[in-house]
Design an enzyme around this catalytic site. Sequence first.
Site, PDB file in Angstrom:
ATOM      1  N   TYR A  50      -3.996  -2.215 -13.511  1.00 52.21           N
ATOM      2  CA  TYR A  50      -5.326  -2.698 -13.091  1.00 52.21           C
ATOM      3  C   TYR A  50      -6.313  -2.834 -14.244  1.00 52.21           C
ATOM      4  O   TYR A  50      -7.423  -3.320 -14.034  1.00 52.21           O
ATOM      5  CB  TYR A  50      -5.979  -1.743 -12.069  1.00 52.21           C
ATOM      6  CG  TYR A  50      -5.207  -1.497 -10.809  1.00 52.21           C
ATOM      7  CD1 TYR A  50      -4.147  -2.303 -10.425  1.00 52.21           C
ATOM      8  CD2 TYR A  50      -5.547  -0.435  -9.976  1.00 52.21           C
ATOM      9  CE1 TYR A  50      -3.445  -2.050  -9.264  1.00 52.21           C
ATOM     10  CE2 TYR A  50      -4.855  -0.175  -8.811  1.00 52.21           C
ATOM     11  CZ  TYR A  50      -3.797  -0.987  -8.465  1.00 52.21           C
ATOM     12  OH  TYR A  50      -3.107  -0.724  -7.315  1.00 52.21           O
ATOM     13  N   HIS A 108       4.841   2.616  -9.594  1.00 43.08           N
ATOM     14  CA  HIS A 108       4.077   1.583  -8.880  1.00 43.08           C
ATOM     15  C   HIS A 108       4.955   0.759  -7.927  1.00 43.08           C
ATOM     16  O   HIS A 108       4.587   0.525  -6.774  1.00 43.08           O
ATOM     17  CB  HIS A 108       3.380   0.673  -9.896  1.00 43.08           C
ATOM     18  CG  HIS A 108       2.191  -0.046  -9.355  1.00 43.08           C
ATOM     19  ND1 HIS A 108       1.053  -0.286 -10.082  1.00 43.08           N
ATOM     20  CD2 HIS A 108       1.954  -0.594  -8.132  1.00 43.08           C
ATOM     21  CE1 HIS A 108       0.181  -0.954  -9.341  1.00 43.08           C
ATOM     22  NE2 HIS A 108       0.705  -1.148  -8.151  1.00 43.08           N
TER      23      HIS A 108
HETATM   24  N1  LIG Z   1       0.446   0.486  -4.845  1.00 43.68           N
HETATM   25  C1  LIG Z   1       0.275  -0.826  -4.737  1.00 43.68           C
HETATM   26  O1  LIG Z   1       1.218  -1.609  -4.939  1.00 43.68           O
HETATM   27  C2  LIG Z   1      -1.049  -1.366  -4.411  1.00 43.68           C
HETATM   28  C3  LIG Z   1      -2.151  -0.532  -4.451  1.00 43.68           C
HETATM   29  N2  LIG Z   1      -3.403  -0.999  -4.142  1.00 43.68           N
HETATM   30  C4  LIG Z   1      -4.516  -0.020  -4.160  1.00 43.68           C
HETATM   31  O2  LIG Z   1      -5.140  -0.029  -2.887  1.00 43.68           O
HETATM   32  C5  LIG Z   1      -6.528  -0.288  -3.045  1.00 43.68           C
HETATM   33  C6  LIG Z   1      -7.099  -0.999  -1.836  1.00 43.68           C
HETATM   34  O3  LIG Z   1      -6.452  -2.233  -1.599  1.00 43.68           O
HETATM   35  P1  LIG Z   1      -7.127  -3.673  -1.874  1.00 43.68           P
HETATM   36  O4  LIG Z   1      -6.014  -4.618  -2.089  1.00 43.68           O
HETATM   37  O5  LIG Z   1      -8.133  -3.533  -2.929  1.00 43.68           O
HETATM   38  O6  LIG Z   1      -7.757  -4.077  -0.475  1.00 43.68           O
HETATM   39  P2  LIG Z   1      -8.693  -3.400   0.640  1.00 43.68           P
HETATM   40  O7  LIG Z   1      -7.967  -3.497   1.925  1.00 43.68           O
HETATM   41  O8  LIG Z   1      -9.197  -2.081   0.200  1.00 43.68           O
HETATM   42  O9  LIG Z   1      -9.875  -4.457   0.713  1.00 43.68           O
HETATM   43  C7  LIG Z   1     -10.778  -4.641  -0.335  1.00 43.68           C
HETATM   44  C8  LIG Z   1     -11.650  -5.834   0.030  1.00 43.68           C
HETATM   45  O10 LIG Z   1     -12.361  -5.537   1.233  1.00 43.68           O
HETATM   46  C9  LIG Z   1     -13.759  -5.625   1.008  1.00 43.68           C
HETATM   47  N3  LIG Z   1     -14.372  -4.520   1.762  1.00 43.68           N
HETATM   48  C10 LIG Z   1     -14.271  -3.187   1.509  1.00 43.68           C
HETATM   49  N4  LIG Z   1     -14.925  -2.487   2.448  1.00 43.68           N
HETATM   50  C11 LIG Z   1     -15.443  -3.386   3.319  1.00 43.68           C
HETATM   51  C12 LIG Z   1     -16.215  -3.269   4.490  1.00 43.68           C
HETATM   52  N5  LIG Z   1     -16.593  -2.077   4.956  1.00 43.68           N
HETATM   53  N6  LIG Z   1     -16.579  -4.400   5.147  1.00 43.68           N
HETATM   54  C13 LIG Z   1     -16.204  -5.624   4.667  1.00 43.68           C
HETATM   55  N7  LIG Z   1     -15.465  -5.795   3.548  1.00 43.68           N
HETATM   56  C14 LIG Z   1     -15.071  -4.676   2.891  1.00 43.68           C
HETATM   57  C15 LIG Z   1     -13.950  -5.497  -0.478  1.00 43.68           C
HETATM   58  O11 LIG Z   1     -15.089  -6.196  -0.891  1.00 43.68           O
HETATM   59  P3  LIG Z   1     -16.354  -5.426  -1.551  1.00 43.68           P
HETATM   60  O12 LIG Z   1     -15.898  -4.902  -2.877  1.00 43.68           O
HETATM   61  O13 LIG Z   1     -17.366  -6.514  -1.649  1.00 43.68           O
HETATM   62  O14 LIG Z   1     -16.752  -4.351  -0.596  1.00 43.68           O
HETATM   63  C16 LIG Z   1     -12.682  -6.157  -1.007  1.00 43.68           C
HETATM   64  O15 LIG Z   1     -12.833  -7.553  -1.032  1.00 43.68           O
HETATM   65  C17 LIG Z   1      -6.570  -1.129  -4.326  1.00 43.68           C
HETATM   66  O16 LIG Z   1      -7.870  -1.267  -4.834  1.00 43.68           O
HETATM   67  C18 LIG Z   1      -5.609  -0.361  -5.184  1.00 43.68           C
HETATM   68  O17 LIG Z   1      -6.220   0.807  -5.687  1.00 43.68           O
HETATM   69  C19 LIG Z   1      -3.570  -2.296  -3.740  1.00 43.68           C
HETATM   70  C20 LIG Z   1      -2.517  -3.178  -3.708  1.00 43.68           C
HETATM   71  C21 LIG Z   1      -1.171  -2.782  -4.039  1.00 43.68           C
HETATM   72  O1  LIG Z   2      -2.673  -4.085  -6.734  1.00 45.62           O
HETATM   73  C1  LIG Z   2      -1.544  -3.631  -6.894  1.00 45.62           C
HETATM   74  O2  LIG Z   2      -1.340  -2.409  -6.982  1.00 45.62           O
HETATM   75  C2  LIG Z   2      -0.402  -4.509  -6.973  1.00 45.62           C
HETATM   76  O3  LIG Z   2       0.674  -4.020  -7.026  1.00 45.62           O
HETATM   77  C3  LIG Z   2      -0.507  -5.993  -6.981  1.00 45.62           C
HETATM   78  O4  LIG Z   2       0.736  -6.524  -6.698  1.00 45.62           O
HETATM   79  C4  LIG Z   2      -1.452  -6.583  -6.022  1.00 45.62           C
HETATM   80  O5  LIG Z   2      -1.184  -6.083  -4.743  1.00 45.62           O
HETATM   81  C5  LIG Z   2      -1.404  -8.071  -6.025  1.00 45.62           C
HETATM   82  O6  LIG Z   2      -1.620  -8.644  -5.004  1.00 45.62           O
HETATM   83  C6  LIG Z   2      -1.135  -8.848  -7.257  1.00 45.62           C
HETATM   84  O7  LIG Z   2      -1.142 -10.220  -6.964  1.00 45.62           O
END
Ligand SMILES: NC(=O)C1=CN([C@@H]2O[C@H](COP(=O)(O)OP(=O)(O)OC[C@H]3O[C@@H](n4cnc5c(N)ncnc54)[C@H](OP(=O)(O)O)[C@@H]3O)[C@@H](O)[C@H]2O)C=CC1
Ligand SMILES: O=C(O)C(=O)[C@@H](O)[C@H](O)C(=O)CO
Length: 279
Positions: A50, A108
């Site tokens: 990230y 990851h």
């Molecule tokens: N292990 C893995 O492979 C992965 C891990 N992750 C982890 O999981 C975390 C969360 O997942 P992520 O993909 O970011 O998605 P989320 O499901 O957490 O959604 C984030 C989005 O939702 C919006 N949002 C957050 N709260 C609200 C609310 N109360 N009302 C309306 N909109 C809201 C945010 O905008 P705003 O900022 O404007 O609030 C942002 O656009 C990641 O940040 C990361 O740390 C994610 C993907 C893959």
């Molecule tokens: O955000 C993460 O942790 C990821 O593993 C990414 O794959 C992410 O979910 C993604 O959508 C990248 O295109």
Amino acid sequence: MHIPQKTLNDGHRIPYIGLGTYQIRGGQGIDHVLAAIQDGYRLLDTSTNYDSEGIVGEAIRRSGIPRADFTVTSKLPGKYHHYDDALMSIQESLCRMGLDYFDLYLIHWPLPKRDLYVEAWKALITAQKLGLIRSIGVSNFEPEHLDRLNKETGVMPAVNQIEVHPAWIQESMLQANKDRNIVTEAWSPLGRGSKVLQDSAIQKIAAKYHKNTGQVILRWHVERGIVPIPKSSNLLHQRTNLAIFDFKLTSNEIEAINALSQSNGRINNQDPNEYEEFD
Ligand SMILES: NC(=O)C1=CN([C@@H]2O[C@H](COP(=O)(O)OP(=O)(O)OC[C@H]3O[C@@H](n4cnc5c(N)ncnc54)[C@H](OP(=O)(O)O)[C@@H]3O)[C@@H](O)[C@H]2O)C=CC1
Ligand SMILES: O=C(O)C(=O)[C@@H](O)[C@H](O)C(=O)CO
């Protein structure tokens, strides 16, 4: 703000909700993470992938809150699954964060086609013995990957962080984690801010409890025993996302949200058996 905790299979405890930091970066990112900390977030989820490890570490320092109060999570990228590379990467991440240990560190993605995740897991076990990591876990692991880790090392992960949201409810993977005494963390718990936040069934439940739809979804995770890690850079979202421990959903409401599941509900079609990280 009191946040309940969840106990892991190694005895460590983690907050029942955390802050995701995917796409929170740079100087502004420090302010966003710091604001979240000031609102009460203590579980912070980052990853080498990230480019946010440095700013999360800086926000922790600027907060003035003792290091010991935080649960800091990072993740090993796929390009470092070889044993020596993994140990180097963990140490480099700690330097970037300005910390001397991780509370939780995850592989990851399993990248089964490369088939190096057992080697990576052995490095995490070593790093734990060296005191660089408190709890070790994985992300996006399927049951066969989990069983192979246990069979080849005798150590089952403490956490499996997987994609879960109302369009992708992961019933069988939740059960698989539970059967192995592994805590499930939900990534993209709000469906990455997708249309599920406007769903009429969830809106109806939200109106009943005077909550917003995000809060209902996050509460749904908690009721299912899952630790969600919503990302938000928005002060109001950060704050309301934490305020989910003062109401309870009925079993019918949980079922109504489960019913939103779709067979193609994954956000980016990221199947853990197929997904390859960029190098
Ligand atoms: N292990 C893995 O492979 C992965 C891990 N992750 C982890 O999981 C975390 C969360 O997942 P992520 O993909 O970011 O998605 P989320 O499901 O957490 O959604 C984030 C989005 O939702 C919006 N949002 C957050 N709260 C609200 C609310 N109360 N009302 C309306 N909109 C809201 C945010 O905008 P705003 O900022 O404007 O609030 C942002 O656009 C990641 O940040 C990361 O740390 C994610 C993907 C893959
Ligand atoms: O955000 C993460 O942790 C990821 O593993 C990414 O794959 C992410 O979910 C993604 O959508 C990248 O295109």
